[in-house]
Write an enzyme that holds these catalytic residues in place. Structure first.
Site, PDB file in Angstrom:
ATOM      1  N   LYS B  28      47.696  31.621  67.696  1.00 52.23           N
ATOM      2  CA  LYS B  28      47.316  33.005  67.961  1.00 52.23           C
ATOM      3  C   LYS B  28      46.247  33.474  66.964  1.00 52.23           C
ATOM      4  CE  LYS B  28      50.660  36.146  68.753  1.00 52.23           C
ATOM      5  NZ  LYS B  28      50.574  36.901  70.030  1.00 52.23           N
ATOM      6  N   ARG B  98      53.142  39.865  64.088  1.00 58.82           N
ATOM      7  CA  ARG B  98      53.575  38.836  65.048  1.00 58.82           C
ATOM      8  C   ARG B  98      53.527  37.451  64.420  1.00 58.82           C
ATOM      9  NH1 ARG B  98      50.146  41.965  68.748  1.00 58.82           N
ATOM     10  NH2 ARG B  98      51.338  42.544  70.609  1.00 58.82           N
ATOM     11  N   GLY B 107      58.382  33.501  72.757  1.00 61.54           N
ATOM     12  CA  GLY B 107      59.627  34.256  72.704  1.00 61.54           C
ATOM     13  C   GLY B 107      60.632  33.760  71.689  1.00 61.54           C
ATOM     14  N   MET B 109      60.221  33.466  68.310  1.00 65.16           N
ATOM     15  CA  MET B 109      60.229  34.155  67.024  1.00 65.16           C
ATOM     16  C   MET B 109      59.980  35.643  67.234  1.00 65.16           C
ATOM     17  SD  MET B 109      58.510  31.351  64.550  1.00 65.16           S
ATOM     18  CE  MET B 109      57.103  31.174  65.614  1.00 65.16           C
ATOM     19  N   ARG B 352      44.996  31.739  74.986  1.00 68.10           N
ATOM     20  CA  ARG B 352      45.475  30.397  74.670  1.00 68.10           C
ATOM     21  C   ARG B 352      45.360  29.527  75.927  1.00 68.10           C
ATOM     22  NH1 ARG B 352      51.852  32.104  74.046  1.00 68.10           N
ATOM     23  NH2 ARG B 352      52.079  32.947  76.124  1.00 68.10           N
ATOM     24  N   HIS B 468      72.531   0.700  84.918  1.00 64.50           N
ATOM     25  CA  HIS B 468      72.148  -0.007  86.145  1.00 64.50           C
ATOM     26  C   HIS B 468      71.643   0.963  87.194  1.00 64.50           C
ATOM     27  CE1 HIS B 468      72.944  -1.827  90.119  1.00 64.50           C
ATOM     28  NE2 HIS B 468      72.444  -2.897  89.528  1.00 64.50           N
ATOM     29  N   SER B 776      56.613 -11.434  77.051  1.00 63.69           N
ATOM     30  CA  SER B 776      56.842 -10.126  77.644  1.00 63.69           C
ATOM     31  C   SER B 776      57.987  -9.479  76.875  1.00 63.69           C
ATOM     32  CB  SER B 776      57.182 -10.265  79.123  1.00 63.69           C
ATOM     33  OG  SER B 776      57.398  -8.984  79.666  1.00 63.69           O
ATOM     34  N   CYS B 843      57.914  -5.238  79.546  1.00 59.94           N
ATOM     35  CA  CYS B 843      58.482  -4.980  80.865  1.00 59.94           C
ATOM     36  C   CYS B 843      59.779  -4.197  80.780  1.00 59.94           C
ATOM     37  CB  CYS B 843      58.675  -6.279  81.626  1.00 59.94           C
ATOM     38  SG  CYS B 843      59.878  -7.384  80.877  1.00 59.94           S
ATOM     39  N   TYR B 863      49.223  -5.754  78.633  1.00 55.12           N
ATOM     40  CA  TYR B 863      49.660  -4.949  79.775  1.00 55.12           C
ATOM     41  C   TYR B 863      51.020  -4.328  79.541  1.00 55.12           C
ATOM     42  CZ  TYR B 863      52.741  -8.815  81.115  1.00 55.12           C
ATOM     43  OH  TYR B 863      53.717  -9.765  81.117  1.00 55.12           O
TER      44      TYR B 863
END
Lengths: 885, 885
Positions: B28, B98, B107, B109, B352, B468, B776, B843, B863
């Site tokens: 702010k 503020r 909201g 604080m 903002r 699972h 992997s 993986c 990857y």
């Protein structure tokens, strides 16, 4: 291109090698060279190095080219020394070809004697020895050995031919065969060899020699040798050397002979020359057991009715005695020697450090200090720490007859017999009636503790070397055979089956916890032997030791035993075993079943005075030694009934609805309890449990300190994986202890530390150390998690893993140094990096394993902690670790 | 001693701070300064830095001494600018105080308005504004706020007094209260405050100011703020700034007002100015919902019957439009703004970055590229990868009414409803009859796969985010709420209970897989929205991405879905799920129950053609993309019946004695199956299993390659912990594949690699790499073993761990970077150290988690592989990872 020296010659004071060259020449070759240099009579010969063995395998089992010249040259030198020529028809040089690795592998590899004989040279040998029968018998033996070892003949074929001939002739002994018989036999052998192998038996001595050398190298990788190496942790890369040595003959008549001897008694360690020999015999005859060997000394022969070498051959005996003394003085250790007497002349064929029992090892080491042969440090290094186990437990009498019915894991040593029972309550009842019992279970659980205490020994069909049964039994110093897959337990029928035997309740069996064997009926035992030499060794060892040795003990009596064995503190006092006592377990269950905090605290407040009293008793026994107490670790469901029947009984006792109890048990069930809601996780969700335990410790300590005893209790939080867990729990514990100190107006120091038993704890040990006064590595669980291996389930495949060489040894017995060890090292370094003065120990089962202890010493730990009966082993191993580095 | 600058002044083109100083000034404060510099009308004021907040807490909640001077000086400058004096009885300066942290915490604080009023200044305000009622209403509001925030008064007391007065007067609205009423009210308030707090309400404006500043700093650590930070991963150390700003009033009459607006539609992303306002009101009134706010633009007001700001206040509206455009252009992002109009004059109080839906985020980012506001890279960074999940699944209509009956873990997103069934067979049957069903289970097992396929969604009462049910459901892109402890399933009674509700089979429930909520009855859903902007974003993201994105898929249909989402290969094809199909499972069981190798091979040979066909189908779908196939992983007992009833049926079907089958099941039972006889351990003991699988892959590949398609199958060996395991199994697999190639006279390349999923594998990765063509990382199991945490059991305490801040997030959802990540990094480095060109991927479930993906990118992986529905998320996260580093 210059070649490496691959062949080392030795003859009469002129040896190219020496005893320090075992890696290159093998044990046998190095000692032959050394003896030669000492002026001891050794038949001339040469050694082909172990490097050639490596080259041999690297080249696809072919000998390196340069070897041929070096061997030819050495052979010529031998011919020169002896005055005989290899392959000479008149006066042939004969040789033996023997393997010899860095480590002794008795009988595992091949040997060929009398090499150089053929249809021509045999006649020369007959002439030069003046003994035709001897010559043909030597040839016959050579053909048998060579065809087997080099040409792959099955020996039983030739053996049958020999037996047939004896039967034909009506003979009973080989020695009855005449020279002509033997001639015929050799002919028949050669025909059979050609038929079977499609190859003629080689007549060229050089071809024989090279064939034999290759065969010895090849025998390094025969199945027996591979298995032996695996069992004795000998690396495959070492390879064997080959010794080619001119033959001397103990079978040249009644003035010849051969024998083996120990320079001291290998069983008791007593200082007496001890051995056996046979006149007119070759080496193999002494061990073959066809004739009874005779004692060497007159004293040993007394009462046997046998003549001794001392009497039969006093000259040679005198020389042998001089030689053995020279060897023992030179090597400064008890020797195991082989000799041959050829026509009255003594020849030494081998000397090596003699194998001995633990008792003898201790005695010899201590005696040799007094004799000025070795110093104290050397003496400490002379005894295998693991072998001390033999001295601490009764063992089975090796002379007893036994009926082996099953074999399991040697989980906890000792030899015991007793009547079989299948239930812990029965064990207690029978014991009360004065019976000796063996508790037989699929696997034990903490509820079996009382039964285990009552039993002489424990036999389980499941679980590994660190299963519940194994760990607890070792802690008690009680014999245990675990994971005995041969045994199928039928608790309902009150019987077990093993390899066709059915054993019912009340029948007697005997367990050998040192070998894992189970025998039918009673086998006699020998009591443990802790003599003055043992105590002296321990005292000397302690002088060198840097690592402290503590014990894992949960009760005052265990602690007392451990102190007697030299424990310097308690490294692991588990508080959960205390919860299983009959008068406590229901309160523990009430605590678990509590529906709210109030109920839980009510149950805990009942347990508080009992726990406090446990600690008071332990603190009293331990006097001013440190005591590390681990707060509750196992998942709560371990304390609950395991079947509906028990649950019903409990529901009645506690006056709760059975359905409610069963639901609670179900809810607490875990798929992988090892990775479940246990250790400090219990205290994160139920802080009041550790608060009660911390209070019990603090109040006990207050009582002790008020009585004037010094004490710094060490409170240990298990299963921490993240520093914040310890941060929270440390604060709670400290607040509780400080509150008690205020209440009782007493002040004492105390420590709060943690187990490092999860991989995450090891790799974040720097963060964890911020909230820890000490670390204790729990290598049991760390092994389980690092390897992803449940010790309770691994039994099914661990043997396969060890037999296939995937694991060198059971990782629960000896620390997996390259895997788990890497994390341990990381944990120590990160911990000390963040807190220099951090006290670090280890309390897993590995704390009693010598190889692991050496690793822990090198990793920089302050102490190891092991079960009471392993304390002496740990003390010796720790001393050796300090001396080695 | 020179002091740090702790106060930053701003007023009309003269600001000491700017937008880049968010860390110091909070969001702010930084933006107020920035707007001021841009010439946008902002009421003058100053910001106290976040550093002061840190000092405040370091000093035991005391403000640093040097702050006082700096604040006084800044206050004087504000007075100078405004021409009013703080505390002046005639023309008082009033201020707002503020909070404003680095990250928005709406909201959470405290805020205080109208500060500076007291019994004197209120009169000055009345005079200077010419509005007595306004002045006393402002004073009344200030006393309420201040007494609550600074003095700790419970607001409801004062609220009641206000309500009482309204009741007395017969009023309905606060606005009906007269100036005199408000005067009385303030008096009563002050008395109540004195009674309750024993302190007088402070009349000194300076005392008010310091009290307010301290209170705002203190509010950083109120419970709401702490919880919010935990939920949004905001560090406690950041602290808040405090903004003190001269008041402007939207409640000064009909030419005054206040409002909030978004520069674009935050729901759709459409380019239209979007907001609400109220005339004659203070900020809080807009959100309080007492009066209905009005739309800002004429267009938005159309048909609402409400006037718009555009019509009511055209001058201010014009300026507001100019301002928002300026701000959007300046910040180059959609803004969320707050404004006040005081007597026709526009003042900006906040700007903002605006929060938006995933759909809006994508649209705005793409639009802004076209508008030239941002470039493609910036656009890629503008969309939260995780948020894309909203776009890929149907979601519940937020406007629907709902009856929440339980809340579990949001295991797999989507909004679905259906009739409850408790059994997988029922699910299949009902589905066949055209019913939509929700499968409700305690936990699913691989046998439930068909039922899960048939169901719209899955609800389980046990198991975590990677149980699972959760893993399989995510793989299928199917909605799942897992580990819903509120739900007690009674399969026999075919009903479940949850928080007092009883739901029977056939009754409809709705699941929200994105929130974990379970609702009674049917809740309307909104279909997924994949528009052009989405596809464009993906295309742009792919340009920046370095990490490849593969998918975890076990079937051809899954693979097809994943390709549509942009998967570049399969990183994990599990072969065990294929074994659970009804026509196969009994062959699998025969294989397991086989008494000897021959029987086992017979069963395997039946399975071979089925497996081969699986692979053929997958290879066809994947075309030339890489496919990694993992050989059998789970322990064998998973395939066997789980109770006696099923076992009896099976025994009949297979024609084996029931007792024998039951014994076999018992023998295979494991205490900790996660750490048991599974993965490559199965193949070490039963080599024929992997041999069959390798053959099935090789034959399938041969068929595909013969058909002209390119293919390099990647065969993956799970649970390797020691290099020798891989050495042995790699050799076997290679031999099998080469044999098949010879048989079929076809040649193709293939790779053999391994999972790194045990800590030991990570720390010995250098050795393992010698036998691996690729690694992997299986981070699911690696997390379980590293943390010693069973994902199936952790549900019981994981929530406590997250709520106590021990774990930042569920380690099965987002990689534990400092623990597991350390081992991953070690594994990558050791592996590449030993084999430079080693292909490395991951993986585990973390392959679809943006934070983890960034870590994997930095660790140097090639990857990631994730479930099909997370592929777009992974693509975007991978692109962001590349752009950030």
């Amino acid at each position: 291109m210059s070649h490496q020296k691959e062949v080392y010659f030795f003859s009469q004071g002129e040896a190219e090698g020496n005893a320090s060259m075992k890696n290159t020449l093998g044990g046998k070759g190095a000692n032959l060279a050394e003896m030669t240099s000492l002026g001891i009579p050794v038949p001339p010969g040469f050694t082909i190095t172990t490097d050639v063995c490596s080259l041999f395998y690297k080249n696809g089992e072919k000998l390196p080219q340069e070897l041929f010249g070096q061997v030819e040259e050495a052979l010529a030198r031998v011919e020169g020394k002896i005055g005989k020529k290899f392959g000479d028809a008149k006066n042939p040089l004969l040789v033996s070809v023997r393997s010899g690795g860095r480590a002794s592998m008795p009988g595992m590899m091949d040997t060929i004697l009398n090499l150089g004989l053929n249809d021509e040279t045999v006649k020369g040998l007959a002439d030069s020895s003046g003994n035709e029968r001897f010559a043909w018998d030597s040839y016959r033996r050579f053909v048998q050995m060579y065809s087997n070892v080099v040409m792959g003949m099955n020996t039983s074929f030739l053996e049958m031919t020999l037996e047939d001939m004896k039967a034909d002739r009506g003979f009973e002994k080989d020695t009855e065969l005449t020279a002509d018989d033997l001639k015929q036999l050799v002919e028949r052998f050669k025909e059979q060899i050609l038929d079977t192998t499609a190859k003629s038996f080689p007549m060229d001595p050089k071809e024989q020699l090279w064939g034999a050398i290759e065969a010895v190298f090849s025998s390094w990788n025969n199945d027996r040798a591979i298995t032996y190496r695996r069992l004795h942790s000998i690396p495959d890369e070492w390879g064997t050397a080959v010794n080619v040595q001119s033959m001397v003959f103990g079978n040249l008549g009644e003035d010849s002979g051969t024998g083996v001897a120990f320079t001291r008694d290998p069983s008791t360690g007593d200082q007496r020359f001890f051995g056996e020999y046979l006149m007119n015999a070759q080496g193999e005859d002494v061990v073959a057991g066809i004739r009874t060997p005779q004692p060497i000394t007159k004293e040993a022969a007394k009462g046997t009715g046998l003549p001794s070498l001392e009497e039969e051959c006093p000259e040679a005996f005198k020389e042998l005695v001089e030689t053995y003394k020279k060897l023992e003085n030179h090597y400064r250790d008890m020797q195991d020697i082989e000799f041959t007497i050829e026509k009255g002349q003594l020849w030494m064929l081998q000397t090596r450090t003699g194998k001995r029992t633990a008792r003898a090892a201790v005695k010899i080491a201590m005696d040799m200090i007094d004799e000025g042969l070795i110093n104290e440090q050397e003496a400490v290094l002379r005894v295998e720490p693991e072998s001390l186990d033999q001295l601490l437990h009764p063992t089975l009498d090796p002379k007893s007859e036994k009926t082996l019915i099953a074999k399991g894991l040697p989980a906890s040593p000792g030899g015991v017999f007793g009547k079989v029972v299948f239930d812990s309550d029965e064990a207690v009842d029978w014991k009360a009636k004065g019976e000796k019992v063996i508790l037989v279970r699929v696997e034990t659980s903490p509820e079996d503790i009382e039964g285990m205490v009552a039993a002489e020994g424990i036999l389980t069909s499941r679980g590994g070397m660190t299963s519940h049964a194994a760990v607890v039994a070792r802690g008690m110093g009680k014999c245990c055979v675990a994971g005995c897959g041969d045994v199928q337990v039928n608790e309902h029928a009150k019987e077990f089956r093993a390899n066709g035997y059915v054993v019912k309740e009340g029948e007697i069996i005997t367990l050998d916890g040192g070998s894992g064997e189970v025998f039918l009926g009673e086998v006699k035992t020998i009591p443990p032997q802790l003599d003055g030499a043992f105590h002296r060794l321990m005292k000397i060892a302690d002088k060198s030791r840097k690592l402290k040795v503590r014990t894992n003990a949960d009760t005052a009596p265990d602690a007392k035993t451990a102190i007697e064995f030299g424990a310097e503190g308690i490294g692991l006092c588990r508080t959960e075993h205390m919860f299983f006592a009959p008068e406590r377990i229901d309160w523990v269950r009430r605590m678990i079943l509590a529906e709210n905090l109030e109920e839980r605290q009510r149950a805990l407040s009942e347990l508080l005075p009992m726990q406090r009293e446990d600690f008071v008793q332990i603190f009293k026994v331990m006097e001013d030694r440190p005591v590390t107490i681990r707060l509750l670790d196992p998942p709560l469901h371990e304390f609950l009934p395991h079947n509906d029947e028990e649950a019903k009984e409990l529901a009645e006792r506690l006056d709760v609805p059975f359905s409610e109890l069963r639901t609670k048990v179900k809810v607490l069930h875990e798929f992988n309890p090892m990775l479940g809601h246990r250790g400090c996780r219990l205290a994160i969700t139920y802080p009041e449990i550790y608060q009660m335990q911390a209070r019990a410790i603090a109040e006990a300590a207050a009582e002790i300190v008020s009585g004037g005893q010094k004490l710094v209790p060490e409170i240990m939080i298990p299963l921490v994986g993240e520093a914040k867990e310890l941060k929270i729990l440390r604060k709670q514990v400290m607040e509780t202890v400080e509150k008690v100190q205020k209440e009782r107006s007493v002040s004492y120091e105390f420590m709060v530390g943690t187990m490092i038993e999860l991989p995450r704890a090891a790799v974040t040990a720097d963060q964890i150390a911020e909230y820890a006064d000490f670390f204790s590595f729990g290598t049991n669980d760390l092994t389980q998690t690092t390897l992803g291996l449940s010790r309770d389930d691994a039994g099914r495949f661990l043997n396969t893993y060890v037999s296939k060489g995937i694991y060198g040894t059971d990782p629960f017995v000896s620390l997996d140094q390259s895997g788990v060890g890497k994390l341990v090292k990381m944990g120590v370094d990160l911990g000390r990096g963040s807190k220099t003065n951090l006290k670090i120990g280890i309390c897993g089962e590995h704390g009693g394993d010598p190889a692991s202890i050496e690793f822990f010493a090198q990793a920089g730990m302050d102490y190891v902690s092991c079960s009471p009966f392993r304390v002496p082993i740990a003390r010796l191993a720790a001393a050796q670790a300090a001396l080695k580095n």
